[in-house]
Scaffold this motif. Structure first.
Motif, PDB file in Angstrom:
ATOM      1  N   VAL A   1      -4.892  -1.476   2.953  1.00  0.00           N
ATOM      2  CA  VAL A   1      -4.073  -0.856   1.920  1.00  0.00           C
ATOM      3  C   VAL A   1      -4.324   0.652   1.881  1.00  0.00           C
ATOM      4  N   ASP A  60       1.053  -1.104   2.554  1.00  0.00           N
ATOM      5  CA  ASP A  60       0.307  -2.094   3.332  1.00  0.00           C
ATOM      6  C   ASP A  60      -0.198  -1.468   4.630  1.00  0.00           C
ATOM      7  N   GLY A  68       4.398  -2.059  -3.494  1.00  0.00           N
ATOM      8  CA  GLY A  68       4.199  -2.180  -4.919  1.00  0.00           C
ATOM      9  C   GLY A  68       3.672  -0.905  -5.544  1.00  0.00           C
ATOM     10  N   THR A 115       0.238  -3.227 -12.378  1.00  0.00           N
ATOM     11  CA  THR A 115       0.118  -3.587 -10.966  1.00  0.00           C
ATOM     12  C   THR A 115       1.115  -4.670 -10.600  1.00  0.00           C
ATOM     13  N   TYR A 172       3.123  -6.381  -6.815  1.00  0.00           N
ATOM     14  CA  TYR A 172       3.264  -6.366  -5.364  1.00  0.00           C
ATOM     15  C   TYR A 172       4.454  -7.221  -4.943  1.00  0.00           C
ATOM     16  N   ALA A 225       2.929  -9.553  -0.191  1.00  0.00           N
ATOM     17  CA  ALA A 225       1.610  -8.932  -0.314  1.00  0.00           C
ATOM     18  C   ALA A 225       0.737  -9.591  -1.359  1.00  0.00           C
ATOM     19  N   GLN A 226       1.288 -10.537  -2.103  1.00  0.00           N
ATOM     20  CA  GLN A 226       0.541 -11.142  -3.192  1.00  0.00           C
ATOM     21  C   GLN A 226      -0.549 -12.078  -2.675  1.00  0.00           C
ATOM     22  N   ASN A 247      -4.741  -6.737  -2.196  1.00  0.00           N
ATOM     23  CA  ASN A 247      -5.086  -6.514  -3.600  1.00  0.00           C
ATOM     24  C   ASN A 247      -6.591  -6.428  -3.797  1.00  0.00           C
TER      25      ASN A 247
END
Length: 205
Positions: free
Chosen positions: A15, A76, A83, A102, A104, A108-109, A114
């Motif tokens: 990230v 990413d 996000g 926050t 995403y 990406a979750q 994260n």
């Protein structure tokens, strides 16, 4: 210690967090569309209508200019915006900060992205700003977020009942979590081990 309260650029393996900019509206709109995140009433995301992403960024930058928040775009490993997040409710007298707003894209979750984002953000708060505590808050309806915050190693402080309203006007109980400065080294080590062991599995915070 030099405490420069500006939005940093924070980079890891999975990230990159960089200051939110007006020119990122189209990319944010696309990220929010992955999962139609605006349908979740307890999230603060750009909506699907023309101008929604621009208004979202304008509001975040207004908070920044007022000294209330430091908003980020979240990228990413491929360099795509997925996000946003921010420091907010900044109290320089303690000092302490909250991390929130926050969200995403669905892809990406619950990935290492994260986990690493929180490692970078919380680490910056404690190591750069010498914060005494970092707080994370979420809606009583957002069970996934509550579980993710606990997996980070934060402690649940309590619940603020009828604390605020969701975007649709319904009342929200706010679940409050925190990490103290002396708790952070052990938590940071655990998060680094998690990233090294399973960087892309869905059991991350």
């Amino acid at each position: 210690m030099d405490k420069v309260w500006t939005t940093p650029t924070l980079t890891g393996r999975h990230v990159r967090l960089a200051p939110l900019q007006a020119a990122q509206a189209d990319a944010l709109r696309g990220a929010a569309a992955d999962g139609e995140l605006w349908t979740l009433r307890y999230t603060s995301v750009p909506g699907p209508q023309p101008g929604d992403a621009e208004a979202y960024i304008d509001a975040a930058l207004a908070q920044r200019d007022a000294g209330m928040a430091l908003p980020f775009a979240v990228f990413d490993a491929d360099g795509d915006i997925v996000g946003s997040t921010r420091f907010y409710d900044i109290d320089r007298s303690v000092p302490r900060v909250k991390i929130g707003y926050t969200w995403y894209a669905r892809r990406a979750q619950r990935t290492g992205l994260n986990t690493e984002a929180k490692l970078l953000l919380i680490g910056h708060a404690f190591e750069r700003w010498a914060c005494a505590s970092v707080t994370l808050e979420t809606s009583h309806e957002n069970l996934r977020s509550q579980a993710a915050i606990l997996r980070l190693g934060a402690r649940r402080d309590g619940v603020l009942r009828a604390h605020m309203r969701h975007r649709d006007g319904t009342l929200r109980d706010t679940h409050v979590f925190s990490i103290l400065r002396d708790e952070w080294p052990a938590i940071a080590d655990a998060l680094r081990r998690k990233l090294d062991r399973k960087p892309d599995t869905p059991d991350h915070a």
